[in-house]
Design a protein around this motif. Sequence first.
Motif, short mmCIF file in Angstrom:
data_model
loop_
_atom_site.label_atom_id
_atom_site.label_comp_id
_atom_site.label_asym_id
_atom_site.label_seq_id
_atom_site.Cartn_x
_atom_site.Cartn_y
_atom_site.Cartn_z
N ALA A 18 -62.88 16.68 54.64
CA ALA A 18 -62.38 17.62 53.64
C ALA A 18 -61.11 18.32 54.12
CB ALA A 18 -63.46 18.65 53.29
N LEU A 19 -61.06 18.67 55.40
CA LEU A 19 -59.88 19.32 55.95
C LEU A 19 -58.69 18.36 55.99
CD1 LEU A 19 -61.45 21.42 58.86
CD2 LEU A 19 -60.71 22.22 56.61
N ILE A 20 -58.97 17.09 56.29
CA ILE A 20 -57.90 16.08 56.27
C ILE A 20 -57.34 15.94 54.85
CG2 ILE A 20 -57.41 13.61 56.53
CD1 ILE A 20 -59.48 13.58 58.80
N LYS A 21 -58.22 16.05 53.86
CA LYS A 21 -57.81 15.95 52.46
C LYS A 21 -57.14 17.22 51.95
CE LYS A 21 -59.16 11.77 51.38
NZ LYS A 21 -58.21 10.75 50.89
N ARG A 22 -57.01 18.21 52.84
CA ARG A 22 -56.33 19.47 52.53
C ARG A 22 -57.09 20.32 51.52
NH1 ARG A 22 -52.49 20.32 56.22
NH2 ARG A 22 -51.04 21.32 54.78
N PRO A 384 -47.45 16.17 61.38
CA PRO A 384 -46.45 16.04 60.32
C PRO A 384 -46.83 16.77 59.04
CG PRO A 384 -47.72 14.02 60.50
CD PRO A 384 -48.16 14.90 61.63
N ILE A 385 -48.09 17.20 58.93
CA ILE A 385 -48.50 17.87 57.69
C ILE A 385 -48.70 19.37 57.89
CG2 ILE A 385 -49.57 15.79 56.76
CD1 ILE A 385 -52.29 16.90 57.55
N ALA A 386 -48.37 19.89 59.06
CA ALA A 386 -48.46 21.33 59.29
C ALA A 386 -47.41 22.05 58.44
CB ALA A 386 -48.25 21.65 60.77
N GLY A 387 -47.77 23.22 57.95
CA GLY A 387 -46.85 23.97 57.10
C GLY A 387 -45.52 24.25 57.78
#
Length: 423
Positions: A18-22, A384-387
Motif C-alpha cells: 500500500a505504501l509503494i502504491k502511495r 526517485p519518488i520522494a517529494g
Amino acid sequence: MSITAWIALVVVVAVVWALIKRWETRMVLIASGLFLCIISWDFLSGLNSMANSMVNKSLVQAICASMGFAFAAKYTRCDSSLVHYLASPIRGLGIFLLPVCTVITFFVNIAIPSAAGCAAAVGSTLIPVMLRAGIKPAAAAAAVLGGTIGSYLSPGTSHNPYVANMAGMDVMTFIGTHATYSVMIGVISAVGILIVCFFMGDHKGDKNATVDESKLKKEDADFVPNPIAALVPLVPITLLLVGNLWVEEIKMGVAPAMTIGAICALAVARVNPQTFTKEFFNGMGKGYADVMGIIIAAGVFAAGLKSAGLIDSFVTALKESNEIARWGGSIGPYLMGIITGSGDAATLAFNETVTPHAKDFGMTIEGLGGLAFLAGAAGRTASPIAGVTILVSGIAMVSPIEVVKRTVLPMTISVILCAILMV
C-alpha cells in the motif's frame, strides 16, 4: 508462531504494498493496526496507543514548535537571506560547486528541518547558479538533494525527540550520540556525488539546461537580502547548543528555543504581526497533522503487531543474533525509504516495535534507533519518488531517475558504514 502472528506477517506485506502504491500513510497504518487488534481480541490496545501518542508532551512540543518556526522563517524570508549569503561567495568554482552546494544544503537543513522546505529555499538559488557554471541539471539537483540529510542534526526533526524520549535522555544529548555519523553521511554524500558526477561527465555542461521558472519563488524579484535576517534561522540551534554545552543558565527545551527564534524573525522582518502569528500557528498545525500524525499512526500499527504476537516472535529471533538487528535496522528502513519515498513510516514502525528491546540483543536504544532513522533518511535521499527528489528535479527540469543515479551509491555506502559502526 501463532495464527494471528502469521496473519500479522501478511498484513505487514500488505502495508508495504500500500505504501509503494502511495496510499495515505496514516490511513494504512491505523487501519492495519486496528484490524490486527480486532482479530487479537484487543481492540482497545490500538485506541489507547492512539490516545497516548496524541498527548505525548515531549514530541508535540518539539515537533509543533519547530514547524511553527520553519513557517515563520519562510514567511519573513529569513531562510532566503541565509541561503543568499551562503551562496554569494561560491560562484566560479566549477565542478567543485557540487560538494559546496551539498554542504550548504546540509547546513541550512539543520536550521530548516523540513527536507522539502530546505530544498525549495536552497534549490531555487543554488541550482541556477550551478547550471550557469556549466554543471548538468541532474548533477545540480543531486547536489541539493544530497544535502537534505542535514535535518537529522536538528532538534526539531521528529525522530530526534522520539528516540530520545524512548531512551530517556535529553534531545541534544541524543543528537550528540549520532552527530558524528550524521556528519559522516554528509561528507560521504558531498564527496561521493562529486566523484559520481565527475565520472558521468556532468562538469562538461549542457547548452540546453534551464530551470522551471514557475517553481522558483515568485517574490524573488522583490526580495532584498538582510544580513541580520540571515542569522535568525541559526538562533534556536545556537541557544540549544550554548545552553546544553556551556551556559547552564540559558539551558532550555526545543519549544522555547524555537519560539525565541520566531520572535527574533518578527522583530527583524517587521512584518504584519497578525499574519505572522497565523503563519506560526499554521506551521504548528502542519507539524501535528503531518509529522505527529504519522507517529500516532505508527503507534497504532505497532500496537496491532504486539497484540498479534509478531513482535514477540521477532524479538526472540533477534536475541539469537544481533547481526539480524544490525542489518534489519539499517537495510530495512533504507530499502523502504527508496521504495516508498519516505523513511518516516518504516523507521517509526521499527523504532516503535523493535528498538525498545535493543538491550535484549546487546545494543542500546539510542544506537539502534539512530541507525534506523539515518538509514531511512538515506533511503529517502536515494528514492526517485520522494517529494524532495521530485521538487529539485522539477526545478532543474530533469528526470528524478537521473538525479538519484548520482545519490544512490553514496547513500548505500553510508548505510553500510553506519550499520557497521553505530551498533
